[in-house]
Design a protein around this motif. Structure first.
Motif, PDB file in Angstrom:
ATOM      1  N   LYS A  12      70.931   6.156  -6.890  1.00 42.43           N
ATOM      2  CA  LYS A  12      70.353   7.484  -6.681  1.00 42.43           C
ATOM      3  C   LYS A  12      70.066   7.588  -5.417  1.00 42.43           C
ATOM      4  CE  LYS A  12      66.869  10.757  -8.535  1.00 42.43           C
ATOM      5  NZ  LYS A  12      66.672  11.133  -7.408  1.00 42.43           N
ATOM      6  N   GLU A  32      73.034   8.674  -3.359  1.00 40.82           N
ATOM      7  CA  GLU A  32      73.524   9.965  -3.984  1.00 40.82           C
ATOM      8  C   GLU A  32      72.760  10.928  -3.200  1.00 40.82           C
ATOM      9  OE1 GLU A  32      74.283  12.615  -8.116  1.00 40.82           O
ATOM     10  OE2 GLU A  32      73.500  10.515  -8.186  1.00 40.82           O
ATOM     11  N   ASP A  33      71.483  10.844  -3.255  1.00 38.73           N
ATOM     12  CA  ASP A  33      70.686  11.736  -2.641  1.00 38.73           C
ATOM     13  C   ASP A  33      70.839  11.966  -1.191  1.00 38.73           C
ATOM     14  OD1 ASP A  33      69.654  12.364  -5.319  1.00 38.73           O
ATOM     15  OD2 ASP A  33      67.727  11.079  -4.907  1.00 38.73           O
TER      16      ASP A  33
END
Length: 489
Positions: free
Chosen positions: A225, A228-229
């Protein structure tokens, strides 16, 4: 089967079990009462793994009396099979071991002697506290267990040694018999079927002390995550040191603008030698040799790797560094402290290890530490060494072909194309390719295989260096002195 029910090996709450990292999936095989006991997972230092899940809860177990001598220890009528006892602390491996024992006793095991039956026991361990105490307690309990069996007239015939024994200690303690004479007399030459790097990890001071059955290897663990962020590609084969630093810089954040880092791009952890991959990429080998007692931390190539690790904190600022660093910063749990990446042991996707996994960032060479997860040995007090060896060789070949990461060469083909008999090696595509990559790029590491050396270097080397209390050369000299003293006891 054993009259002694397997019991869970217990560890401190503060760390995961390295042995879990190599725990093989059980597929759809129904769980027996034995397996249900044995599947109680644990949370300890290494010490895996093979190595390595997340923080399991500590439990207390009531001690059990040493088993009384069974009828098998009395003179037997002609034709009655000999019962050999196999003891292990690897409760996370119980399904594979139980399957092997069951098949052996049913006469379905390849290479099994018809006049031998097997009985599996579990050495019970209750942890006392910190990792150093745990390692010392495990060694003490192992010796006590062996002595109790001998006093009862039922000495162990086979022993699976895991990382928490501390392999250098197990090999020099006198609890095991060297196998060289037996291997030389074996016309089937079973050692030729093992990976040379795996065999190197069970040789001590010129003697083969056991046959390897499980390996571990270092990987990058990352929070997908966070990548991805940040709009970053996730790590993959060929991930370079430069890409690692660039990503970690983006991922190191002060989210509330109070001048303190809230999310580190990289966080070293206490139960993996985080600087070792960089050192081995420079040296192309381990920094210690248990056969000769040689330590190479002061080699110029090793110092380059140590300097690179040191600069991750004091130059790039992507990991904790400075006077405020405490050992607790490098302990589990991680996810509530938001690490984007850390280095750990390869694990099956079903394990409780956090995040996704990928190869380590590559330096001058694509090298990952390859460590011993477990080996099969003959105790010094075994009743009949020749009989024990009759079972040891085929058992080690079976286990070494089924456990992740396999020590037997043919095990790799069952990772590529798993069959019903090798369901333990069934992996998703990403983990399958990663496992094969690690076996290809891994270099054997006695240092990464040793619970005692790992813990001592964390306390005496990694933490003082991260705090900036010593320079790299001084820290390396002190670590070199300690390692030489330990290896040459």
């Amino acid at each position: 089967m054993s009259a002694v029910e397997p019991r869970a090996l217990l560890y401190p709450k503060t760390s995961p079990s390295p042995d879990n990292s190599n725990a093989a999936p059980t597929g759809t095989r129904p769980l027996t009462r034995r397996a249900l006991f044995g599947r109680a997972l644990i949370g300890a230092q290494v010490v895996l793994l093979a190595a390595c899940g997340g923080g399991d809860e500590n439990e207390e177990e009531q001690p059990r009396a040493a088993p009384t001598a069974p009828q098998a220890s009395l003179p037997k009528p002609a034709g009655e099979p000999t019962t050999l006892t196999l003891a292990s602390m690897l409760v996370s491996f119980a399904p594979v071991i139980d399957k092997a024992v069951d098949e052996w006793n049913r006469g379905e095991f390849p290479g099994a002697s018809e006049d031998i039956q097997l009985e599996r026991l579990t050495i019970q361990i209750s942890s006392r506290g910190g990792p150093e105490e745990t390692t010392e307690h495990i060694q003490e309990r192992a010796q006590t267990f062996l002595a109790e069996r001998e006093s009862a007239g039922t000495p162990l015939d086979l022993l699976i040694v895991n990382r928490l024994f501390d392999f250098p200690w197990a090999f020099r303690s006198g609890i095991l018999q060297p196998l060289d004479r037996l291997l030389q007399q074996d016309g089937n030459d079973p050692s030729a079927r093992f990976m040379p790097s795996a065999l190197e990890l069970t040789r001590f001071r010129g003697q083969m002390m056991a046959l390897p059955v499980s390996l571990g290897a270092g990987v990058t663990r990352y929070n997908p995550k966070h990548f991805e962020d940040a709009g970053l590609p996730v790590p993959d084969n060929g991930w370079t040191r430069e890409e690692f630093i660039a990503a970690a810089l983006r991922l190191t954040q002060d989210t509330d603008n109070d001048g303190k880092i809230d999310s580190w791009g990289f966080r070293p952890i206490w139960n993996f030698v985080n600087w070792l991959p960089f050192v081995m990429q420079e040296l192309d080998r381990d920094v210690v040799d248990v056969n000769t007692g040689e330590v190479r931390l002061l080699d110029p190539a090793a110092l380059r790797g140590l300097q690179f690790w040191h600069e991750l904190g004091n130059k790039h600022g992507i990991m904790p560094h400075g006077a405020d660093v405490t050992a607790d910063l490098f302990r589990f749990p991680f996810w509530n402290r938001h690490p984007s990446t850390f280095f750990y042991y390869f694990a099956t996707p079903s394990s409780t290890a956090t995040g996704k996994q990928a190869p380590l960032p590559a330096g001058p060479r694509d090298v990952s530490p390859l460590m011993l997860g477990a080996c099969l040995a003959i105790p010094a007090g075994a009743r009949d060494t020749a009989k024990s060896y009759e079972a040891l060789a085929p058992l080690a070949l079976y286990l070494g072909e089924h456990f992740l990461l396999p020590t037997v060469i043919s095990g790799q083909e069952f990772i590529e194309n798993p069959t019903s008999g090798y369901i333990e090696l069934l992996l998703p595509e990403h983990e399958r390719q990663l496992a094969l990559w690690l076996l290809q790029t891994g270099r054997p590491s006695h240092l990464a295989s040793s619970a005692t050396m790992l813990f001592q270097l964390f306390e005496q080397f990694s933490i003082p260096l991260a705090r900036g209390e010593v320079a790299v050369e001084q820290a390396a000299q002190e670590a070199q002195n300690w390692l030489q003293a330990y290896l040459n006891r």
